[in-house]
Design a protein around this motif. Structure first.
Motif, mmCIF file in Angstrom:
data_model
loop_
_atom_site.group_PDB
_atom_site.id
_atom_site.type_symbol
_atom_site.label_atom_id
_atom_site.label_comp_id
_atom_site.label_asym_id
_atom_site.label_seq_id
_atom_site.Cartn_x
_atom_site.Cartn_y
_atom_site.Cartn_z
ATOM 1 N N ALA A 1 0.811 -1.217 0.000
ATOM 2 C CA ALA A 1 0.000 0.000 0.000
ATOM 3 C C ALA A 1 0.845 1.268 0.000
ATOM 4 O O ALA A 1 0.287 2.374 -0.050
ATOM 5 N N ASP A 2 2.159 1.137 0.049
ATOM 6 C CA ASP A 2 3.054 2.291 0.029
ATOM 7 C C ASP A 2 2.883 3.040 -1.296
ATOM 8 O O ASP A 2 3.114 2.466 -2.365
ATOM 9 N N PRO A 3 2.490 4.317 -1.297
ATOM 10 C CA PRO A 3 2.268 5.045 -2.538
ATOM 11 C C PRO A 3 3.494 5.080 -3.452
ATOM 12 O O PRO A 3 3.353 5.042 -4.686
ATOM 13 N N HIS A 4 4.690 5.134 -2.865
ATOM 14 C CA HIS A 4 5.905 5.165 -3.679
ATOM 15 C C HIS A 4 6.082 3.848 -4.426
ATOM 16 O O HIS A 4 6.442 3.837 -5.616
ATOM 17 N N LEU A 5 5.820 2.745 -3.756
ATOM 18 C CA LEU A 5 5.932 1.440 -4.400
ATOM 19 C C LEU A 5 4.809 1.236 -5.411
ATOM 20 O O LEU A 5 5.022 0.697 -6.508
ATOM 21 N N LEU A 6 3.610 1.668 -5.061
ATOM 22 C CA LEU A 6 2.492 1.592 -6.005
ATOM 23 C C LEU A 6 2.787 2.368 -7.276
ATOM 24 O O LEU A 6 2.442 1.932 -8.380
ATOM 25 N N CYS A 7 3.427 3.518 -7.125
ATOM 26 C CA CYS A 7 3.740 4.338 -8.296
ATOM 27 C C CYS A 7 4.717 3.625 -9.215
ATOM 28 O O CYS A 7 4.576 3.674 -10.445
ATOM 29 N N ARG B 1 -5.867 8.033 -14.066
ATOM 30 C CA ARG B 1 -7.181 7.964 -13.402
ATOM 31 C C ARG B 1 -7.295 6.681 -12.578
ATOM 32 O O ARG B 1 -7.778 6.693 -11.433
ATOM 33 N N ILE B 2 -6.855 5.576 -13.146
ATOM 34 C CA ILE B 2 -6.891 4.300 -12.430
ATOM 35 C C ILE B 2 -5.895 4.306 -11.282
ATOM 36 O O ILE B 2 -6.189 3.832 -10.174
ATOM 37 N N ALA B 3 -4.704 4.851 -11.531
ATOM 38 C CA ALA B 3 -3.661 4.873 -10.498
ATOM 39 C C ALA B 3 -4.113 5.634 -9.262
ATOM 40 O O ALA B 3 -3.871 5.198 -8.129
ATOM 41 N N MET B 4 -4.763 6.759 -9.462
ATOM 42 C CA MET B 4 -5.224 7.534 -8.308
ATOM 43 C C MET B 4 -6.266 6.760 -7.504
ATOM 44 O O MET B 4 -6.282 6.821 -6.271
ATOM 45 N N ALA B 5 -7.128 6.010 -8.191
ATOM 46 C CA ALA B 5 -8.121 5.196 -7.490
ATOM 47 C C ALA B 5 -7.461 4.068 -6.696
ATOM 48 O O ALA B 5 -8.032 3.565 -5.731
ATOM 49 N N LEU B 6 -6.238 3.685 -7.105
ATOM 50 C CA LEU B 6 -5.511 2.629 -6.410
ATOM 51 C C LEU B 6 -4.622 3.159 -5.289
ATOM 52 O O LEU B 6 -4.014 2.372 -4.565
ATOM 53 N N GLY B 7 -4.528 4.490 -5.174
ATOM 54 C CA GLY B 7 -3.752 5.056 -4.081
ATOM 55 C C GLY B 7 -2.467 5.731 -4.471
ATOM 56 O O GLY B 7 -1.647 6.056 -3.600
ATOM 57 N N VAL B 8 -2.245 5.972 -5.764
ATOM 58 C CA VAL B 8 -1.073 6.730 -6.211
ATOM 59 C C VAL B 8 -1.471 8.200 -6.245
ATOM 60 O O VAL B 8 -2.322 8.589 -7.047
ATOM 61 N N PRO B 9 -0.890 9.046 -5.406
ATOM 62 C CA PRO B 9 -1.396 10.420 -5.275
ATOM 63 C C PRO B 9 -1.072 11.332 -6.453
ATOM 64 O O PRO B 9 -1.851 12.233 -6.762
ATOM 65 N N ASP B 10 0.046 11.118 -7.129
ATOM 66 C CA ASP B 10 0.448 12.048 -8.191
ATOM 67 C C ASP B 10 1.063 11.307 -9.374
ATOM 68 O O ASP B 10 2.235 11.493 -9.700
ATOM 69 N N PRO B 11 0.309 10.453 -10.044
ATOM 70 C CA PRO B 11 0.860 9.710 -11.174
ATOM 71 C C PRO B 11 1.156 10.636 -12.345
ATOM 72 O O PRO B 11 0.545 11.710 -12.476
ATOM 73 N N PRO B 12 2.094 10.261 -13.216
ATOM 74 C CA PRO B 12 2.363 11.074 -14.405
ATOM 75 C C PRO B 12 1.144 11.107 -15.320
ATOM 76 O O PRO B 12 0.380 10.148 -15.391
ATOM 77 N N VAL B 13 0.995 12.228 -16.024
ATOM 78 C CA VAL B 13 -0.175 12.396 -16.891
ATOM 79 C C VAL B 13 0.191 12.606 -18.352
ATOM 80 O O VAL B 13 -0.675 12.865 -19.176
ATOM 81 N N ASN B 14 1.470 12.507 -18.691
ATOM 82 C CA ASN B 14 1.887 12.551 -20.089
ATOM 83 C C ASN B 14 3.198 11.789 -20.218
ATOM 84 O O ASN B 14 3.807 11.379 -19.226
ATOM 85 N N THR B 15 3.661 11.579 -21.448
ATOM 86 C CA THR B 15 4.831 10.736 -21.664
ATOM 87 C C THR B 15 6.110 11.369 -21.120
ATOM 88 O O THR B 15 7.012 10.644 -20.671
ATOM 89 N N ALA B 16 6.208 12.693 -21.144
ATOM 90 C CA ALA B 16 7.398 13.340 -20.600
ATOM 91 C C ALA B 16 7.488 13.105 -19.090
ATOM 92 O O ALA B 16 8.565 12.784 -18.556
#
Length: 292
Positions: A141-147, A183-198
């Motif tokens: 459940a660690d957000p860093h590991l989830l990311c 969108r899916i990552a945030m629902a799984l507990g990732v607070p700030d997932p990347p939103v573009n390829t860069a």
């Protein structure tokens, strides 16, 4: 879902192959799950025009999914969680079926079902915790590991689609796919997932110092690539998928996992075979154009 018109003698070769592949990937509950996912009315997280639907509905996912597992294993805490809690060796098909169902629900299913699926995964993650052989504690459940798990998956799925997909995305579509997956990552507990390829590339680079191949990671790679639990007749196409999954990885990743690789042969030999196998899977699993 449209049914193929069957010849008088029984199911066609295409039907038999498609049914066998679907049963392996989706499991015994696959037909019922498919009916609920696609047949239940209500709003979805992603409309028909969204790139996540194009990527996840293409046969290139077979290569991308295997490549993602190899890449994810390079984080020692993620690998420890998988080795200690997932039971993937004892029930690899069950794990594949649960993963494919989750992807189908979140990509195509009603928004309520997608959220419920994410909530179930988060509840499981809360129970997955422990300590590695060298004394590091981990929690799924660690957000860093989830990311890390998320970005390795997104990068692998997108790389596979751009190389083997029937309709690769343009640059704008690639960015939109990363945003869809966020969108899916945030629902799984990732607070700030990347939103573009860069942002995806930058985030992957930021994890580089944490990654190395453990004994468990190399053992997992050998299991996935050399001793897969697939029927004898499927060994050859699976071998092609495996070789192409490895070819998607950066060279330093395959070297860290001690994976046999000959880059000079990938262009003229490995990739054309990967294209052919994914085309065959796509043909087997797609309804004919004249289906009612």
């Amino acid at each position: 879902m449209p049914r193929r018109l069957l010849p008088q003698g029984g199911p066609s070769l295409r039907d038999r192959l498609g049914s066998e592949i679907f049963s392996r990937v989706a499991g015994p509950e696959g037909p019922g799950n498919r009916a609920r996912i696609h047949g239940t009315p209500g709003p979805r997280w992603f409309g028909p025009e969204r790139p996540v639907r194009r990527v996840h509905g293409d046969a290139a996912m077979f290569i991308g999914g295997l490549s993602a597992l190899l890449l994810q294993s390079l984080h020692p805490l993620a690998m420890a969680a998988v080795a200690g809690h997932s039971g993937f060796r004892g029930d690899p098909w069950g794990r594949l079926q649960r993963t494919s169902t989750f992807l189908a629900v979140t990509t195509y299913g009603p928004a309520r079902s997608a959220q419920e699926a994410c909530d179930r995964v988060r509840a499981v993650h809360e129970t997955v915790r422990g300590t590695t052989a060298d004394g590091q504690s981990y929690s799924a459940a660690d957000p860093h590991l989830l990311c890390w798990v998320h970005i390795a998956e997104v990068d692998s799925f997108l790389r596979a689609h751009q190389r083997y997909g029937a309709h690769p995305l343009d640059d704008e579509g690639c960015d939109a796919y990363v945003a869809d997956m966020a969108r899916i990552a945030m629902a799984l507990g990732v607070p700030d997932p990347p939103v573009n390829t860069a942002e995806l590339a930058a985030r992957l680079a930021a994890y580089r110092g944490e990654l190395h191949a453990t004994k468990e990671a190399r053992s997992s790679a050998r299991f996935l690539l050399l001793n897969p639990p697939v029927p004898f007749l499927a060994r050859l196409p699976y071998g092609v998928i495996a070789a192409n999954a490895v070819s998607l990885l950066p060279l330093w990743v395959s070297r860290a996992l001690w994976l046999p690789r000959l880059p000079v042969a990938e262009g003229p030999c490995v990739r054309p075979l990967g294209t052919a196998v994914t085309a065959g899977i796509r043909w087997a699993m797609s309804p004919p154009r004249d289906a009612a």
